[in-house]
Motif scaffolding. Structure first.
Motif, mmCIF file in Angstrom:
data_model
loop_
_atom_site.group_PDB
_atom_site.id
_atom_site.type_symbol
_atom_site.label_atom_id
_atom_site.label_comp_id
_atom_site.label_asym_id
_atom_site.label_seq_id
_atom_site.Cartn_x
_atom_site.Cartn_y
_atom_site.Cartn_z
ATOM 1 N N LEU A 11 3.365 -5.263 -10.483
ATOM 2 C CA LEU A 11 4.511 -4.355 -10.499
ATOM 3 C C LEU A 11 5.650 -5.015 -9.738
ATOM 4 N N VAL A 12 6.660 -5.440 -10.471
ATOM 5 C CA VAL A 12 7.816 -6.126 -9.895
ATOM 6 C C VAL A 12 8.880 -5.068 -9.605
ATOM 7 N N ALA A 56 5.547 6.542 -10.289
ATOM 8 C CA ALA A 56 5.015 6.782 -11.637
ATOM 9 C C ALA A 56 4.295 5.552 -12.175
ATOM 10 N N ALA A 57 4.921 4.384 -12.026
ATOM 11 C CA ALA A 57 4.300 3.156 -12.518
ATOM 12 C C ALA A 57 3.026 2.842 -11.744
ATOM 13 N N LEU A 58 3.099 2.976 -10.441
ATOM 14 C CA LEU A 58 1.949 2.634 -9.600
ATOM 15 C C LEU A 58 0.751 3.518 -9.894
ATOM 16 N N ASN A 59 0.982 4.817 -10.042
ATOM 17 C CA ASN A 59 -0.135 5.731 -10.273
ATOM 18 C C ASN A 59 -0.790 5.499 -11.629
ATOM 19 N N THR A 60 -0.022 5.029 -12.584
ATOM 20 C CA THR A 60 -0.614 4.664 -13.877
ATOM 21 C C THR A 60 -1.447 3.395 -13.747
ATOM 22 N N LEU A 61 -0.863 2.382 -13.122
ATOM 23 C CA LEU A 61 -1.506 1.072 -13.068
ATOM 24 C C LEU A 61 -2.739 1.051 -12.169
ATOM 25 N N HIS A 63 -4.918 3.224 -11.525
ATOM 26 C CA HIS A 63 -6.095 3.867 -12.113
ATOM 27 C C HIS A 63 -6.600 3.123 -13.348
ATOM 28 N N ARG A 64 -5.815 2.183 -13.819
ATOM 29 C CA ARG A 64 -6.152 1.456 -15.048
ATOM 30 C C ARG A 64 -6.794 0.099 -14.765
ATOM 31 N N TYR A 65 -6.443 -0.518 -13.625
ATOM 32 C CA TYR A 65 -6.873 -1.894 -13.359
ATOM 33 C C TYR A 65 -7.597 -2.011 -12.017
ATOM 34 N N SER A 66 -8.336 -3.106 -11.874
ATOM 35 C CA SER A 66 -9.062 -3.331 -10.613
ATOM 36 C C SER A 66 -8.101 -3.459 -9.445
ATOM 37 N N TYR A 67 -6.983 -4.165 -9.661
ATOM 38 C CA TYR A 67 -5.990 -4.371 -8.602
ATOM 39 C C TYR A 67 -4.578 -4.192 -9.160
ATOM 40 N N VAL A 68 -3.688 -3.759 -8.286
ATOM 41 C CA VAL A 68 -2.260 -3.775 -8.589
ATOM 42 C C VAL A 68 -1.575 -4.559 -7.477
ATOM 43 N N PHE A 69 -0.819 -5.571 -7.856
ATOM 44 C CA PHE A 69 -0.037 -6.352 -6.913
ATOM 45 C C PHE A 69 1.428 -5.970 -7.107
ATOM 46 N N THR A 70 2.117 -5.664 -6.014
ATOM 47 C CA THR A 70 3.541 -5.366 -6.125
ATOM 48 C C THR A 70 4.333 -6.446 -5.398
ATOM 49 N N THR A 71 5.537 -6.708 -5.906
ATOM 50 C CA THR A 71 6.433 -7.649 -5.242
ATOM 51 C C THR A 71 7.795 -6.990 -5.080
ATOM 52 N N GLY A 72 8.375 -7.176 -3.894
ATOM 53 C CA GLY A 72 9.732 -6.704 -3.657
ATOM 54 C C GLY A 72 9.801 -5.373 -2.922
ATOM 55 N N GLY A 73 10.926 -5.188 -2.230
ATOM 56 C CA GLY A 73 11.221 -3.888 -1.638
ATOM 57 C C GLY A 73 10.584 -3.588 -0.298
ATOM 58 N N ILE A 74 10.205 -4.629 0.477
ATOM 59 C CA ILE A 74 9.620 -4.355 1.801
ATOM 60 C C ILE A 74 10.436 -5.019 2.914
ATOM 61 N N GLY A 75 11.732 -5.191 2.666
ATOM 62 C CA GLY A 75 12.612 -5.799 3.659
ATOM 63 C C GLY A 75 13.259 -4.766 4.572
ATOM 64 N N PRO A 76 14.375 -5.127 5.240
ATOM 65 C CA PRO A 76 14.981 -4.263 6.256
ATOM 66 C C PRO A 76 16.124 -3.370 5.770
ATOM 67 N N THR A 77 16.498 -3.453 4.497
ATOM 68 C CA THR A 77 17.686 -2.725 4.056
ATOM 69 C C THR A 77 17.342 -1.374 3.429
ATOM 70 N N HIS A 78 18.377 -0.581 3.206
ATOM 71 C CA HIS A 78 18.185 0.794 2.746
ATOM 72 C C HIS A 78 17.505 0.884 1.379
ATOM 73 N N ASP A 79 17.661 -0.164 0.554
ATOM 74 C CA ASP A 79 17.073 -0.123 -0.779
ATOM 75 C C ASP A 79 15.647 -0.665 -0.818
ATOM 76 N N ASP A 80 15.109 -1.009 0.336
ATOM 77 C CA ASP A 80 13.711 -1.447 0.422
ATOM 78 C C ASP A 80 12.847 -0.203 0.608
ATOM 79 N N VAL A 81 12.424 0.389 -0.517
ATOM 80 C CA VAL A 81 11.758 1.691 -0.484
ATOM 81 C C VAL A 81 10.302 1.627 -0.942
ATOM 82 N N THR A 82 9.762 0.415 -1.079
ATOM 83 C CA THR A 82 8.401 0.295 -1.605
ATOM 84 C C THR A 82 7.373 0.991 -0.717
ATOM 85 N N ALA A 83 7.457 0.796 0.582
ATOM 86 C CA ALA A 83 6.481 1.428 1.488
ATOM 87 C C ALA A 83 6.497 2.942 1.332
ATOM 88 N N ASP A 84 7.697 3.525 1.254
ATOM 89 C CA ASP A 84 7.798 4.977 1.091
ATOM 90 C C ASP A 84 7.180 5.422 -0.229
#
Length: 253
Positions: A11-12, A56-61, A63-84
């Motif tokens: 998940l990019v 939405a994407a994460l909850n689909t993926l 449950h479908r696959y053994s692993y989901v790897f995500t990239t992006g969105g864990i930096g210090p700025t306001h648009d880094d919302v992956t953790a949330d």
């Protein structure tokens, strides 16, 4: 019975990928890395920096696959919302992790650890940290989801760090057959028949243009070495026959 395959999705996350400003370099690396370890990358999605879209994407993926790897969105700025978004998906709170703070302090002076930089220490409750040997700001893992940075060199370090803990399966073998300038239409029917008789294999034809000339390559992928070898032999026989009969060139009518 053959072992159950180990599967994965990537998940990019990032507006900059969708806008074209940043050209993704992580998909190819992850595909090669996982394939070498017997983990089949089955799907890649790209979503914007929008919590609802990520959830939405994460909850689909997941449950479908053994692993989901995500990239992006864990930096210090306001648009880094992956953790949330991960917190919402798993229904757990997100908060500063003292372990992550200590890692940040290896590179940042305490007096310089402002609110923005502290955002990189926010992780969902119950998550394990993923080592970042490049800049120390960690990724994290919760359930079957591994969250990594988008910067390629950091993403690669994180994927390497988490690899020993991943379940793996039998590796996929890939064999290429050079079809040269034989037109795809000349062997398409035979290739389809071979694929039909070998449902466990992935057989594809990949055209390209090299020095202004068409060039075709057929690739057979599978986990059963004997099955791959048999399909390759059948395809090579088709290609040899086409060359022998002179049907090995593109013609314009």
């Amino acid at each position: 019975m053959p072992p159950k395959p180990v599967t994965a999705a990537l998940l990019v996350i990032g507006d900059e990928i969708l806008s074209g400003r940043t050209k993704d370099k992580n998909i190819g690396f992850a595909a090669d890395f996982l394939t070498e370890r017997g983990i089949d990358l089955r799907e890649v999605r790209v979503v914007p920096d929008v919590i609802d879209e990520i959830v939405a994407a994460l909850n689909t993926l997941r449950h479908r696959y053994s692993y989901v790897f995500t990239t992006g969105g864990i930096g210090p700025t306001h648009d880094d919302v992956t953790a949330d978004a991960i917190g919402v998906a798993f229904g757990v709170p997100v908060a500063e992790d003292p372990r992550a703070i200590e890692l940040l302090l290896q590179r940042i002076k305490r007096e310089d650890l402002n609110a923005a930089r502290r955002r990189m220490a926010r992780v969902p409750a119950g998550a394990e940290l993923v080592e970042n040997s490049v800049s120390t700001a960690p990724g994290f893992r919760i359930g079957n989801v591994i969250v990594m940075a988008g910067v390629p060199v950091i993403m690669q370090a994180m994927l390497t760090a988490v690899a020993p803990s991943l379940e793996t399966g039998p590796r996929t073998l890939a064999v290429s057959i050079a079809a040269g300038n034989i037109p795809e239409g000349a062997y398409a029917a035979a290739l389809g028949t071979i694929a039909e008789h070998n449902p466990a294999l992935s057989i594809g034809s990949y055209p390209s243009v090299v020095d202004g000339k068409f060039n075709n390559e057929i690739v057979v992928r599978g986990k059963d070495a004997e099955g791959v070898a048999a399909a390759v032999a059948a395809i090579e026989e088709v290609i040899a026959e086409l060359r022998a009969t002179g049907r090995d060139k593109y013609t314009i009518t």
